[in-house]
Design a protein around this motif. Structure first.
Motif: not given
Ligand SMILES: [Zn+2]
Ligand SMILES: [Zn+2]
Length: 253
Positions: A78-83, A124-126, A132-134
């Motif tokens: 799971v991306c820490f930024q966008c979930g 891409k991460c929104e 960038a995703h994390f």
């Molecule tokens: Zn993301």
């Protein structure tokens, strides 16, 4: 299992009957022995337990054979930024903490592509400013080829990944010559050839379309429909190789 009957179920049912017979004979011995007389009361729950254990083992084997074979080790991220949730084939690693590169948008866009379309980079991460995703690792699990097909646009494939834990195997119909690959452990709906009731419930990993009927005809000129599958070479693939040959990969439902 449209073309076959599960041998494993028969073995489990026989095991259940033998266990029950053994438990019943033990009970008779206890009944005859004066000293062991008390024990016959606690034999009853043991007999029930053996029955239930074997019964549920048989049931779960049946569930496996119904086609939802969870034979592919994967990782949920799971991306820490966008979930947003993505998957990789184990042990492909996209952990944001593992490598500086994993946090760089250029690296992600040039090395991480989608299983459903390896010509497309990961979206891409929104939520992050640079796109960038994390990713954080959430779970390692085994899943079925059918579920992978359904989520093929949420599977990230590494262009530079190593060999996977999952294996694939080449198959070929001995009657008509149609061939392809599947994940090792998927029975391809054809464990035995006891019964011919139609073409296998086998579907293409990329398109989802059902395998065409076997072209072999019987002596009356009718189509046999059911392929006679032979499994040959076992392969240790990289995820990018699976993505590139996804239209040659098949799964049973
Ligand atoms: Zn993301
Ligand atoms: Zn065939």
């Amino acid at each position: 299992m449209s073309c076959a009957f599960g041998g494993r179920e028969i073995v489990l049912i026989i095991t259940a009957l033998v266990s029950a017979a053994m438990a019943a004979s033990l009970q008779i011995v206890h009944f005859k022995g004066e000293v062991l007389r008390m024990k016959r009361f606690w034999m009853v729950p043991i007999v029930v337990f053996i029955f239930m254990a074997v019964f549920f083992a048989a049931l779960s084997a049946r569930a496996d054979d119904s086609g939802d074979e969870r034979v592919v080790p994967v990782i949920r991220w799971v991306c820490f930024q966008c979930g947003k949730e993505f998957f990789t084939f184990a042990p492909d690693n996209i952990d944001g903490k593992a490598k500086t590169d994993h946090k760089m948008v250029n690296y992600q866009q040039s090395n991480w592509v989608l299983l459903g379309d390896p010509g497309k980079s990961v979206p891409k991460c929104e939520k992050s400013p640079d796109g960038a995703h994390f990713f954080e690792k959430k779970q390692e699990l085994n899943t079925s080829p059918y579920i992978i097909h359904e989520l093929r646009n949420f599977y990230i494939v590494l262009k530079n990944g190593g060999s996977l834990k999952a294996k694939i195997i080449k198959w070929k119909c001995m009657s008509c010559g149609i061939n392809g690959f599947c994940f090792l452990g998927d029975d391809m709906d054809s464990a035995t050839e006891i019964e011919f009731s139609g073409v296998q419930k086998v579907y293409n990993m990329k398109s989802g379309s059902r395998i065409p009927e076997c072209r072999l005809k019987n002596y009356r000129g009718e189509n046999i429909k059911c392929h006679m599958l032979d499994f040959t070479d076992k392969i240790e693939p990289k995820s990018i190789e699976i993505a590139k040959s996804l239209s040659n990969m098949w799964y049973s439902d």
